[in-house]
Scaffold this motif. Sequence first.
Motif, PDB file in Angstrom:
ATOM      1  N   GLY A  89       0.811  -1.210   0.000  1.00 39.16           N
ATOM      2  CA  GLY A  89       0.000   0.000   0.000  1.00 39.16           C
ATOM      3  C   GLY A  89       0.842   1.255   0.000  1.00 39.16           C
ATOM      4  O   GLY A  89       0.537   2.224  -0.697  1.00 39.16           O
ATOM      5  N   LEU A  92       2.507   1.749  -3.459  1.00 36.40           N
ATOM      6  CA  LEU A  92       1.527   2.265  -4.413  1.00 36.40           C
ATOM      7  C   LEU A  92       1.214   3.726  -4.124  1.00 36.40           C
ATOM      8  O   LEU A  92       1.118   4.551  -5.040  1.00 36.40           O
ATOM      9  N   GLN A  93       1.076   4.058  -2.848  1.00 34.98           N
ATOM     10  CA  GLN A  93       0.742   5.425  -2.468  1.00 34.98           C
ATOM     11  C   GLN A  93       1.848   6.396  -2.836  1.00 34.98           C
ATOM     12  O   GLN A  93       1.582   7.498  -3.348  1.00 34.98           O
ATOM     13  N   LEU A 138     -15.517  -1.767  -4.364  1.00 38.83           N
ATOM     14  CA  LEU A 138     -14.626  -2.906  -4.180  1.00 38.83           C
ATOM     15  C   LEU A 138     -15.324  -4.229  -4.500  1.00 38.83           C
ATOM     16  O   LEU A 138     -14.673  -5.201  -4.888  1.00 38.83           O
ATOM     17  N   LEU A 141     -15.258  -3.840  -9.066  1.00 36.84           N
ATOM     18  CA  LEU A 141     -14.293  -2.825  -9.497  1.00 36.84           C
ATOM     19  C   LEU A 141     -14.629  -2.370 -10.914  1.00 36.84           C
ATOM     20  O   LEU A 141     -14.792  -3.196 -11.820  1.00 36.84           O
ATOM     21  N   LEU A 148     -13.033  -7.478  -4.986  1.00 40.44           N
ATOM     22  CA  LEU A 148     -11.887  -7.449  -4.083  1.00 40.44           C
ATOM     23  C   LEU A 148     -12.281  -7.649  -2.622  1.00 40.44           C
ATOM     24  O   LEU A 148     -11.414  -7.613  -1.747  1.00 40.44           O
ATOM     25  N   ALA A 153      -5.846  -7.475  -1.410  1.00 38.77           N
ATOM     26  CA  ALA A 153      -5.774  -6.463  -2.463  1.00 38.77           C
ATOM     27  C   ALA A 153      -6.855  -5.403  -2.288  1.00 38.77           C
ATOM     28  O   ALA A 153      -6.665  -4.240  -2.643  1.00 38.77           O
ATOM     29  N   GLY A 154      -7.994  -5.799  -1.736  1.00 37.65           N
ATOM     30  CA  GLY A 154      -9.059  -4.844  -1.483  1.00 37.65           C
ATOM     31  C   GLY A 154      -8.690  -3.805  -0.445  1.00 37.65           C
ATOM     32  O   GLY A 154      -9.272  -2.709  -0.410  1.00 37.65           O
ATOM     33  N   ILE A 156      -5.473  -2.748  -0.222  1.00 41.58           N
ATOM     34  CA  ILE A 156      -4.319  -2.035  -0.768  1.00 41.58           C
ATOM     35  C   ILE A 156      -4.733  -1.016  -1.816  1.00 41.58           C
ATOM     36  O   ILE A 156      -4.255   0.131  -1.811  1.00 41.58           O
ATOM     37  N   VAL A 157      -5.621  -1.388  -2.729  1.00 44.33           N
ATOM     38  CA  VAL A 157      -5.983  -0.516  -3.849  1.00 44.33           C
ATOM     39  C   VAL A 157      -6.540   0.836  -3.396  1.00 44.33           C
ATOM     40  O   VAL A 157      -6.116   1.886  -3.904  1.00 44.33           O
ATOM     41  N   PRO A 158      -7.465   0.907  -2.412  1.00 43.92           N
ATOM     42  CA  PRO A 158      -7.977   2.226  -2.014  1.00 43.92           C
ATOM     43  C   PRO A 158      -6.933   3.123  -1.359  1.00 43.92           C
ATOM     44  O   PRO A 158      -7.141   4.332  -1.259  1.00 43.92           O
ATOM     45  N   GLY A 160      -4.007   3.707  -2.527  1.00 40.16           N
ATOM     46  CA  GLY A 160      -3.074   4.211  -3.533  1.00 40.16           C
ATOM     47  C   GLY A 160      -3.057   5.722  -3.631  1.00 40.16           C
ATOM     48  O   GLY A 160      -1.996   6.326  -3.819  1.00 40.16           O
TER      49      GLY A 160
END
Length: 288
Positions: A89, A92-93, A138, A141, A148, A153-154, A156-158, A160
């Motif tokens: 996370g 990605l961020q 989520l 998607l 997710l 992964a659900g 981690i993605v938010p 970013g």
Amino acid sequence: MNAPTETALGLTESRSPGGRILKAVTYLLVLIVFAGPLMALLVSAFGHVKDPTQLSIIPSGATLDNFRIAFDQGVLAYLLNSFFVVGFGLLLQVAVSVLAGYALARKVFPGMTLVLVAVLATLMLPEEILALPLSLILADLPVVHFNLIGTLAGMIVPLGAWGFSILVMTEFMKDVPRELEEAARIDGAGDLRIFAQIILPMCKPALGVIGVFGFTMIWDQYLLPLLVSTDSSSYTLPLALRTLRIDPAVTPGVVMAASLLALLPSVIVFLFFQRSFVHGLSSGALKG
């Protein structure tokens, strides 16, 4: 010798015995208020605590039984889940923040003001308002139509895109002299080379700031794992602390041991990046 001296705030500091005693008592009270709970947590994590209302800062027999029971309750797996989420996370961020900051600071495009307003708006909305639309997104998607929910992964993605990190990088990149960029373009450098070799190296203090704040924000996430997790196998440590706290078979000492494990990574990261963090904050203050 006992004449008062002026402090940085323009106040007077007395050097008389009474003034020194008052200052010592004030420091002691501040130390108790801020360090007292941490000491109670540390002592309770290594002690035999049966009643959560009787925590003490005075050690009375050290033991590792609390940590052993905590590991038996799956705390190690929850800790690994937290490290996995915070590791990917944060990467990605940071990647999104530096790229978005470069675009907002060094480029001019239609709707740029609206983008900045949208980034600021995300900082003003409470997490509870975003919970329902986030859970719906989520679960399906957009474009790729992946679900997710129930996956790491659900979580981690938010994470970013975080408005705070984007704004910090934008403000630091705005202060990089444009003469350096123009000279690089004359030498034939493209946008990617200018970004990687000129802009980004000059923003190392900002990277330290968003790294420390980003790690703490992701590590302390509670609502997002609560929305995404469908079973205990995907729990992160902050979420698992709730299940430990309401379990009647788990003693307060075990909860304190798990809480200490949840606290240590943030402290270690801050101490490790303390110089970059302070440099970044002081650089921002000087620029402001």
